[in-house]
Write a protein that holds these residues in place. Structure first.
Motif, mmCIF file in Angstrom:
data_model
loop_
_atom_site.group_PDB
_atom_site.id
_atom_site.type_symbol
_atom_site.label_atom_id
_atom_site.label_comp_id
_atom_site.label_asym_id
_atom_site.label_seq_id
_atom_site.Cartn_x
_atom_site.Cartn_y
_atom_site.Cartn_z
ATOM 1 N N VAL A 119 29.219 -61.345 70.766
ATOM 2 C CA VAL A 119 30.277 -61.578 71.743
ATOM 3 C C VAL A 119 29.887 -60.829 73.011
ATOM 4 C CG1 VAL A 119 32.727 -61.320 72.278
ATOM 5 C CG2 VAL A 119 32.002 -61.721 69.902
ATOM 6 N N ALA A 145 38.458 -62.556 70.298
ATOM 7 C CA ALA A 145 37.449 -63.176 69.439
ATOM 8 C C ALA A 145 36.973 -62.200 68.363
ATOM 9 C CB ALA A 145 36.270 -63.653 70.279
ATOM 10 N N ALA A 146 36.725 -60.956 68.760
ATOM 11 C CA ALA A 146 36.249 -59.956 67.803
ATOM 12 C C ALA A 146 37.277 -59.698 66.710
ATOM 13 C CB ALA A 146 35.912 -58.658 68.538
ATOM 14 N N HIS A 204 39.537 -61.744 65.529
ATOM 15 C CA HIS A 204 39.617 -62.871 64.600
ATOM 16 C C HIS A 204 38.332 -63.030 63.784
ATOM 17 C CE1 HIS A 204 43.581 -64.332 65.558
ATOM 18 N NE2 HIS A 204 43.324 -64.191 66.840
ATOM 19 N N LEU A 205 37.198 -62.592 64.311
ATOM 20 C CA LEU A 205 35.983 -62.576 63.504
ATOM 21 C C LEU A 205 36.134 -61.595 62.346
ATOM 22 C CD1 LEU A 205 33.265 -62.679 66.319
ATOM 23 C CD2 LEU A 205 33.712 -64.487 64.642
ATOM 24 N N ARG A 206 36.728 -60.446 62.612
ATOM 25 C CA ARG A 206 36.981 -59.480 61.536
ATOM 26 C C ARG A 206 37.957 -60.039 60.514
ATOM 27 N NH1 ARG A 206 36.710 -53.238 61.629
ATOM 28 N NH2 ARG A 206 36.838 -53.960 59.496
ATOM 29 N N ARG A 245 38.182 -62.899 59.569
ATOM 30 C CA ARG A 245 37.489 -63.888 58.742
ATOM 31 C C ARG A 245 36.337 -63.280 57.961
ATOM 32 N NH1 ARG A 245 40.811 -65.406 61.780
ATOM 33 N NH2 ARG A 245 41.946 -67.347 61.459
ATOM 34 N N PHE A 253 29.038 -59.275 63.362
ATOM 35 C CA PHE A 253 29.193 -59.581 64.783
ATOM 36 C C PHE A 253 29.000 -58.314 65.598
ATOM 37 C CE2 PHE A 253 33.453 -58.198 63.684
ATOM 38 C CZ PHE A 253 33.875 -57.487 64.799
ATOM 39 N N ARG A 302 40.637 -66.767 69.578
ATOM 40 C CA ARG A 302 40.899 -67.187 68.193
ATOM 41 C C ARG A 302 40.172 -68.495 67.887
ATOM 42 N NH1 ARG A 302 44.658 -70.441 65.369
ATOM 43 N NH2 ARG A 302 45.123 -69.620 63.276
ATOM 44 N N ALA A 329 36.474 -67.797 67.417
ATOM 45 C CA ALA A 329 36.194 -67.116 66.148
ATOM 46 C C ALA A 329 36.271 -68.091 64.976
ATOM 47 C CB ALA A 329 37.164 -65.959 65.952
#
Length: 385
Positions: free
Chosen positions: A19, A29-30, A32-34, A36, A44, A350, A353
């Motif tokens: 990112v 974004a970060a 929502h990556l976490r 998931r 990431f 979101r 991600a």
């Protein structure tokens, strides 16, 4: 796996998602990556050019209070609360973003100035930093915003003007203009706020806009927001560059702005014809002597580091499908076009991600220019709840 264990002998770091940017869109974004299941570092990595949290907000002038700034939308999972409206917006947002990074252990790597994104090894994208470091990622989420690309329009004679010229990007305080006459150029909220601040500090001003100021009494509500997003989305889906913010939103006719109009402060003299050594000639032939020019003329998306990927369409923009870059499905753009507001950026973070997680789960990342069901990236939502 810590970062040191990921670094190859040649200075490369392997990670699934990079990112670029830790502003509103990048942090969303970060998060929502976490959510998931991706781990900060091995799953990431968030890169940020600033020395600390806050994104572009950390650079705003102290006189821009939180109450006077554009509304800041909550980041997912942590409400902002109700800050003191008289506190500088830069301090409020820097503190909020800093707490957010710590609370969710996002592991932002800074300062990292990304200079280019190129084709990497094994179908990955390579993210190159100015200091020689390199990250290899299966997916890149670009969240670099606009702050680093101030737009300076050209007018005949601009190089002849002997006074000071500065951009919104460089404004710090009205104290710098004591005893001067200042030309403010631009039709957006920043120009209007500068004019009112300067006038309040006893500084003489004159205002120039290319078109009559677009003041509106329409409520800036959810219906209005959807209409603005739809207009901006139509351009990015056609591969056209986004227009200025004010062209899509107009200016809210607040009581403060109404008083400024009545006082003659917020009355535009129209477009500029040319500049002289000590002043400005307007299109109607009138002339004004000025000591400084404040170019409140907006910003352009900071995408120069993506030039090696050849994303531009003939119309000059990047062809988008939501946050998906059509020419390069391994790249997702957030904070661009319809997602340039803090609300839009949060939603787009979101969406990006979710799309990145789907690409990773599919076991392979599509190559640039791939088409068809077997190679195309999954469809991305343009709005998420």
């Amino acid at each position: 796996m810590d970062l040191e264990a990921q670094v190859h002998a040649e200075g490369q770091v392997q990670t699934d998602v990079v990112v670029i940017g830790a502003g509103q869109a990048g942090l969303s974004a970060a998060y929502h990556l976490r959510r998931r299941g991706l781990a900060a570092g091995s799953g990431f990595t968030v890169l940020d050019a600033n020395p600390g949290p806050g994104g572009a907000w950390r650079h705003r002038w102290d006189s821009l209070t939180f109450g006077a700034a554009h509304a800041l939308h909550d980041l997912p999972g942590m409400p902002l609360g109700v800050p003191d409206p008289t506190e500088p917006a830069s301090a409020v947002v820097t503190r909020y973003y800093g707490r957010y990074e710590q609370e969710f252990s996002l592991g932002v790597v800074r300062p990292v100035a990304v200079v280019s994104v190129t084709e990497g090894d094994g179908g990955r994208l390579a993210v190159h930093a100015a200091d020689g470091r390199q990250w290899q990622a299966r997916v890149v989420i670009n969240a670099t915003g606009t702050w680093d690309r101030p737009y300076w329009p050209y007018y005949p004679g601009r190089e002849l003007f002997r006074g000071r010229q500065l951009h919104t990007h460089d404004f710090r305080s009205t104290d710098e203009f004591t005893g001067q006459r200042v030309l403010v150029v631009g039709g957006g909220t920043s120009a209007v706020q500068f004019l009112l601040q300067l006038d309040g500090a006893g500084v003489s001003t004159v205002w120039s806009t290319r078109r009559p100021p677009e003041f509106t009494r329409r409520a800036f509500d959810a219906e209005w927001g959807r209409a603005v997003e739809a207009r901006v989305s139509a351009r990015t889906r056609a591969g056209l560059p986004p227009r200025s913010v004010v062209s899509a939103t107009g200016l809210p006719l607040t009581p403060e702005y109404q008083r400024g109009i009545e006082a003659g402060v917020l009355v535009s003299r129209g477009p500029i014809s040319r500049l002289t050594a000590d002043g400005v000639v307007f299109a109607d032939g009138s002339v004004e002597g000025v000591d400084s020019i404040l170019w409140a003329t907006g910003f352009r998306p900071a995408l120069d580091h993506l030039a090696p990927l050849h994303l531009r369409e003939p119309g000059g923009g990047v062809l988008m499908d939501g946050v998906l870059v059509v020419r390069e499905p391994r790249l997702l753009l957030v904070g661009y076009g319809e997602s340039s507001s803090t609300l839009g950026a949060t939603r787009a973070g979101r969406a990006a991600a979710l799309a990145a997680a789907r690409l990773l789960a599919a076991g392979q990342t599509p190559q640039a220019g791939s088409t068809g069901a077997a190679g195309a990236a999954p469809a991305l939502p343009t709005r998420t709840g």
